[in-house]
Motif scaffolding. Sequence first.
Motif, mmCIF file in Angstrom:
data_model
loop_
_atom_site.group_PDB
_atom_site.id
_atom_site.type_symbol
_atom_site.label_atom_id
_atom_site.label_comp_id
_atom_site.label_asym_id
_atom_site.label_seq_id
_atom_site.Cartn_x
_atom_site.Cartn_y
_atom_site.Cartn_z
ATOM 1 N N TYR A 37 -8.277 -2.628 -3.487
ATOM 2 C CA TYR A 37 -7.945 -2.105 -2.773
ATOM 3 C C TYR A 37 -8.297 -0.361 -1.471
ATOM 4 O O TYR A 37 -8.173 -0.490 -0.694
ATOM 5 N N LYS A 65 -6.883 2.486 -9.940
ATOM 6 C CA LYS A 65 -7.157 1.597 -8.689
ATOM 7 C C LYS A 65 -8.275 2.243 -8.321
ATOM 8 O O LYS A 65 -9.781 2.207 -7.885
ATOM 9 N N GLU A 101 -4.868 9.670 -3.042
ATOM 10 C CA GLU A 101 -4.465 8.789 -4.070
ATOM 11 C C GLU A 101 -6.204 9.821 -4.374
ATOM 12 O O GLU A 101 -6.136 9.897 -5.970
ATOM 13 N N THR A 113 -7.229 9.259 -12.477
ATOM 14 C CA THR A 113 -7.154 8.316 -11.972
ATOM 15 C C THR A 113 -5.342 8.472 -10.966
ATOM 16 O O THR A 113 -4.785 8.960 -11.003
ATOM 17 N N ASP A 122 -11.539 0.835 -6.733
ATOM 18 C CA ASP A 122 -11.222 -0.927 -7.016
ATOM 19 C C ASP A 122 -11.394 -0.673 -5.427
ATOM 20 O O ASP A 122 -11.496 -1.083 -4.380
ATOM 21 N N ASP A 156 -2.288 3.480 -9.660
ATOM 22 C CA ASP A 156 -2.401 2.758 -10.643
ATOM 23 C C ASP A 156 -3.679 2.806 -10.898
ATOM 24 O O ASP A 156 -3.822 1.747 -12.321
#
Length: 159
Positions: free
Chosen positions: A111, A91, A123, A86, A108, A89
């Motif tokens: 996001y 998303k 990310e 992940t 997400d 956080d």
Amino acid sequence: MKIYAITALLATLSPMVMGFAPVPFCRSATFKSSTSLNLFGGKKDGEKGGGGGMGDMMENFKKAQEIGKKTQALQAELAECSIDGTGADGKVTVTINGQQKPKSVDIDEGYLGSAGAEELSTELTKAFQDAHTKSMALMTEKMQALYGELGLAGMAPPQ
């Protein structure tokens, strides 16, 4: 007598000329090479024990076949595993299998709309690295268990 001496001399010299060591001219001597003794399990006179090279080779061959079968089964098991990594956080989620092959990427929607390209790239990279680290740990754990089961614990990959 001269013919016998010449024949003996030629028999002794001809192998040397051809590149071979001379063979003693003695009919009563019998020679056994250590290769033939060990290959078929024999021992030299006065030595105890048995086995020989052929029996050991067959045991090693059987052990290698067992290792191959169990390794293939482990690879199939790892291919079926799913490991999540992940980022952002939770998303961004990346799923790979136990062989580190990507299976899916979930982002997400909220996001995705708010993040810039550079942040999303960062990310995603973090999520892939997290999944890869977890997958390598799982593979190492399973390999060490396999090596221990086969009696090769000293050869297991380090953690």
